[in-house]
Design a protein around this motif. Structure first.
Motif, mmCIF file in Angstrom:
data_model
loop_
_atom_site.group_PDB
_atom_site.id
_atom_site.type_symbol
_atom_site.label_atom_id
_atom_site.label_comp_id
_atom_site.label_asym_id
_atom_site.label_seq_id
_atom_site.Cartn_x
_atom_site.Cartn_y
_atom_site.Cartn_z
ATOM 1 N N VAL A 359 0.939 -1.124 0.057
ATOM 2 C CA VAL A 359 -0.109 -0.110 -0.036
ATOM 3 C C VAL A 359 0.879 1.166 0.012
ATOM 4 O O VAL A 359 1.821 1.348 0.920
ATOM 5 N N GLY A 360 0.685 1.999 -0.743
ATOM 6 C CA GLY A 360 1.432 3.172 -1.082
ATOM 7 C C GLY A 360 2.407 3.048 -2.229
ATOM 8 O O GLY A 360 3.223 4.202 -2.273
ATOM 9 N N ALA A 361 2.858 2.045 -2.623
ATOM 10 C CA ALA A 361 3.846 1.662 -3.264
ATOM 11 C C ALA A 361 3.453 0.797 -4.557
ATOM 12 O O ALA A 361 3.740 -0.391 -5.227
ATOM 13 N N GLY A 362 2.303 1.552 -5.117
ATOM 14 C CA GLY A 362 1.597 1.009 -6.402
ATOM 15 C C GLY A 362 0.355 0.331 -6.044
ATOM 16 O O GLY A 362 -0.491 0.115 -6.892
ATOM 17 N N VAL A 363 0.270 0.029 -4.850
ATOM 18 C CA VAL A 363 -1.592 -0.413 -4.324
ATOM 19 C C VAL A 363 -2.089 0.840 -3.409
ATOM 20 O O VAL A 363 -1.468 1.274 -2.647
ATOM 21 N N TYR A 364 -3.357 1.084 -3.706
ATOM 22 C CA TYR A 364 -3.893 1.972 -3.211
ATOM 23 C C TYR A 364 -5.579 1.727 -2.907
ATOM 24 O O TYR A 364 -6.128 1.069 -3.616
ATOM 25 N N ASP A 379 0.453 -0.363 -16.961
ATOM 26 C CA ASP A 379 -0.896 -1.111 -16.813
ATOM 27 C C ASP A 379 -1.353 -1.272 -15.513
ATOM 28 O O ASP A 379 -0.667 -1.247 -14.271
ATOM 29 N N VAL A 380 -2.471 -0.868 -15.368
ATOM 30 C CA VAL A 380 -3.295 -0.560 -14.159
ATOM 31 C C VAL A 380 -4.541 -1.431 -13.934
ATOM 32 O O VAL A 380 -5.085 -1.716 -14.848
ATOM 33 N N TYR A 381 -4.873 -1.944 -12.589
ATOM 34 C CA TYR A 381 -5.798 -2.846 -12.486
ATOM 35 C C TYR A 381 -6.662 -1.875 -11.340
ATOM 36 O O TYR A 381 -6.194 -1.326 -10.505
ATOM 37 N N VAL A 382 -8.230 -1.968 -11.367
ATOM 38 C CA VAL A 382 -9.118 -1.524 -10.536
ATOM 39 C C VAL A 382 -9.913 -2.659 -10.221
ATOM 40 O O VAL A 382 -10.405 -3.386 -10.970
ATOM 41 N N GLY A 445 10.087 -3.617 -3.998
ATOM 42 C CA GLY A 445 9.881 -2.292 -3.515
ATOM 43 C C GLY A 445 8.445 -1.596 -3.772
ATOM 44 O O GLY A 445 8.276 -1.005 -3.099
ATOM 45 N N ARG A 446 8.006 -2.178 -5.032
ATOM 46 C CA ARG A 446 6.751 -1.479 -5.250
ATOM 47 C C ARG A 446 5.950 -2.723 -6.331
ATOM 48 O O ARG A 446 6.645 -3.847 -6.432
ATOM 49 N N LEU A 447 4.613 -2.813 -6.383
ATOM 50 C CA LEU A 447 3.766 -3.367 -7.271
ATOM 51 C C LEU A 447 4.349 -3.859 -8.354
ATOM 52 O O LEU A 447 4.636 -2.676 -9.244
ATOM 53 N N GLN A 448 4.649 -4.963 -9.006
ATOM 54 C CA GLN A 448 5.101 -5.166 -10.337
ATOM 55 C C GLN A 448 4.199 -6.425 -11.116
ATOM 56 O O GLN A 448 4.272 -6.659 -12.372
ATOM 57 N N LEU A 464 1.406 -8.687 -15.396
ATOM 58 C CA LEU A 464 2.213 -7.566 -15.022
ATOM 59 C C LEU A 464 1.028 -6.439 -14.633
ATOM 60 O O LEU A 464 0.315 -6.435 -14.952
ATOM 61 N N ALA A 465 1.712 -5.985 -13.652
ATOM 62 C CA ALA A 465 0.926 -4.743 -13.133
ATOM 63 C C ALA A 465 1.724 -3.734 -12.384
ATOM 64 O O ALA A 465 2.540 -3.811 -11.600
ATOM 65 N N ASP A 466 1.560 -2.210 -12.765
ATOM 66 C CA ASP A 466 2.155 -1.347 -12.385
ATOM 67 C C ASP A 466 1.295 -0.575 -11.149
ATOM 68 O O ASP A 466 1.905 0.336 -10.354
ATOM 69 N N GLY A 467 0.031 -0.779 -11.218
ATOM 70 C CA GLY A 467 -0.750 -0.010 -10.196
ATOM 71 C C GLY A 467 -2.121 -0.920 -10.078
ATOM 72 O O GLY A 467 -2.612 -1.495 -10.756
#
Length: 562
Positions: A359-364, A379-382, A445-448, A464-467
């Motif tokens: 959370v805060g590193a690609g996950v919100y 590439d972003v997922y909701v 270190g962050r979402l990948q 793969l996911a950046d957010g």
């Protein structure tokens, strides 16, 4: 090349009128570019993007040489997705074009359509344009005039939370790295031993190891500044649409009104990129703007705001103040004759530890509109099938390369407003995966990456996911309320006839929005049976005022009788 944002005018027969109208109003702050016709307009847009220009708006005459504004504006997002799109209609063409224009606006082929002015001072025309430019400036452009400065290392999670807060409040800010020249003064003012992130507020105060709670308390004034002995007529706990509506109406009617909010005033609605079905805003309004205007409106009537700490309990007043309620936060309390609970709901946690660790590193959790710019071409997922998830996906799609909505249900139509479903279907870089859940995720270190699972086949697969933006539905946080306030099985506050009969008095239920404790009311999403919509929450906030007045009248009558 000028660094001013561009307004691109694509013109036809009325080129002189259109250009003159735009230059007269916007030539100082925007670079006005004019292209004569359909193909020239598309070519000029491509050239501007290639040259690195920011296109704030594309405005096209409805009748062009090779088609209509509808056809032209349909092509614009493929060139620049963030530009606001406006159809300019000559008065004589309006009647014949109106049905097609409305259908195009419904499909989101444009943001709005306006009639070209036929004389001076057409303020309705310019109001439409200024609203769109304002929203572009907040969500896409960077502010030139700032009132807060944030100094942090790139990727700082605490700084990301502060940025999100400032964006939701509508406070323009600069984001600086510690080594930037502009940051040195702030670092020196913070003193030896100060910790990043640093925030310099509009008052000049510098906060070390800044958190959203500390920042919002510094902006609005903390609970420690509540004067001793002050008794409010109404204390509103929660600053979302329901609480803000209650504050506006209570203060406007002369009641001593205070609002207590743990986070950003505006609540979850404040993070919505665009609310299009709110009464009175035909072109839509962002949650930030709606909250900002409501906050200013309540403040002008005299409402006071105290933010940065959650309410932790409500207790009845002592024996000499039996008609009062004491609302406690850490280190302070507010005494009030009535209390309106408007704390709304919070997003449910995903429950996947590896993902929650990021959370805060690609996950919100929530829309986190401030992060959209950081996800350019990613590439972003909701996750979520409600309106908030739909609004977040549409906003993210203006920046991200691809947006994927994940829902457990068979379709979005079961839980999302039809206008959002249509807009999602019309956005080429949004796809919807139904009956799909997240089971794992990770990165350095962050979402990948994410691991997903299809609920029908049970088949897992990795992507793969950046957010990842989690808008998983809502649950209330009512654990701090007194035991006398009855809740339903899901933890929402019961009011009126929904209250169990054993709490009725002389066979009569509490008033419609009153809880089982006289003088304590509940409005908005926290209330059992509410519609969970911004408009209905605002309506309940306004509707509670007659009940508050009635309770205050009872208090006065009892005091007079003594």
């Amino acid at each position: 090349m000028s660094d001013r944002p561009v307004i691109l005018l694509v013109v036809g027969e009325h080129a002189d009128v259109v250009e003159q109208e735009f230059r007269a109003r916007y030539d100082r702050d925007y670079r006005i570019e004019v292209a004569p016709g359909f193909d020239a307009g598309l070519d000029r847009a491509r050239d501007l993007v290639r040259d690195g220009a920011q296109i704030a708006m594309v405005a096209a005459e409805h009748v062009l040489d090779e088609g209509t504004s509808i056809e032209f504006l349909h092509h614009v997002p493929a060139i620049v997705a963030t530009a606001r799109r406006v159809a300019l209609v000559w008065f004589d063409d309006f009647a014949d074009a109106i049905d097609d224009l409305r259908a195009a606006a419904l499909r989101r082929d444009m943001d709005t359509f306006v009639v070209i002015p036929r004389g001076p001072r057409d303020e309705e025309f310019h109001t439409a344009l200024i609203e769109l430019l304002s929203e572009w400036g907040w969500s896409v452009g960077r502010p030139l005039v700032t009132i807060n400065d944030l100094v942090a290392e790139p990727g700082d999670r605490a700084a990301a939370a502060v940025r999100d807060l400032l964006e939701r409040l509508g406070f323009p800010y600069r984001s600086l790295a510690p080594g930037d020249d502009a940051a040195q003064e702030i670092v020196e003012a913070a003193g030896v031993g100060a910790e990043l992130p640093l925030v310099r507020t509009h008052t000049g105060r510098v906060l070390s190891a800044a958190t959203p709670a500390a920042v919002t308390e510094a902006i609005y004034g903390g609970f420690d500044s509540i004067p001793d002995g002050v008794i409010a007529d109404v204390a509103i706990v929660g600053g979302g649409p329901a609480g803000l509506a209650a504050a506006v109406y209570a203060a406007s009617e002369g009641l001593a009104t205070v609002m207590l909010e743990r986070d950003a005033i505006g609540g979850q609605a404040g993070s919505s990129s665009m609310i299009r079905n709110y009464l009175g805003f035909p072109r839509g309004i962002s949650g930030m703007r709606l909250a900002q205007r409501s906050r200013i409106q309540a403040g002008r009537f005299g409402a006071q705001f105290f933010t940065g700490r959650p309410a932790i309990r409500i207790e009845p007043g002592p024996a000499n103040e039996p008609e009062h309620q004491h609302v406690h936060v850490a280190g302070a309390q507010m005494c009030a004759r009535t209390v309106v609970i408007a704390t709304g709901v919070k997003y449910r946690r995903l429950g996947v530890p590896a993902v929650d660790d990021l959370v805060g590193a690609g996950v919100y959790y929530g829309a986190a509109t401030s992060m959209a710019r950081e996800l350019q071409d990613r590439d972003v997922y909701v996750i979520g099938g409600g309106n908030s998830a739909g609004q977040a996906a549409i906003h993210l799609a203006k920046f991200a390369g691809a947006v994927t909505i994940l829902v457990r249900r068979e379709s979005l139509a079961e839980t999302m407003s039809a206008y959002l479903v249509r807009e999602i279907e019309a956005t080429p870089n949004i796809q919807v995966w139904t009956r799909t859940v997240v089971t794992d995720g990770g990165g350095e270190g962050r979402l990948q990456w994410l691991r997903l699972e299809n609920l029908d086949t049970g088949e897992p697969f990795k992507t793969l996911a950046d957010g990842l933006f989690c808008l998983l539905g809502a649950e209330p946080d009512c654990s701090w309320l007194p035991d006398g306030v009855a809740l339903d099985e899901r933890g929402f506050v019961l009011t009126g006839r929904d209250v169990p009969r054993e709490f009725w008095v002389d066979g009569q239920p509490p008033a419609s929005l009153e809880t089982t404790v006289p003088g304590i009311f509940a409005v908005g999403d926290v209330r059992a049976g509410s519609m969970k919509r911004v408009a209905s929450a605002s309506g309940e906030g306004a509707s509670v005022l007659p009940l508050v007045h009635a309770h205050l009248a009872q208090i006065r009558a009892r005091e007079f009788a003594q």
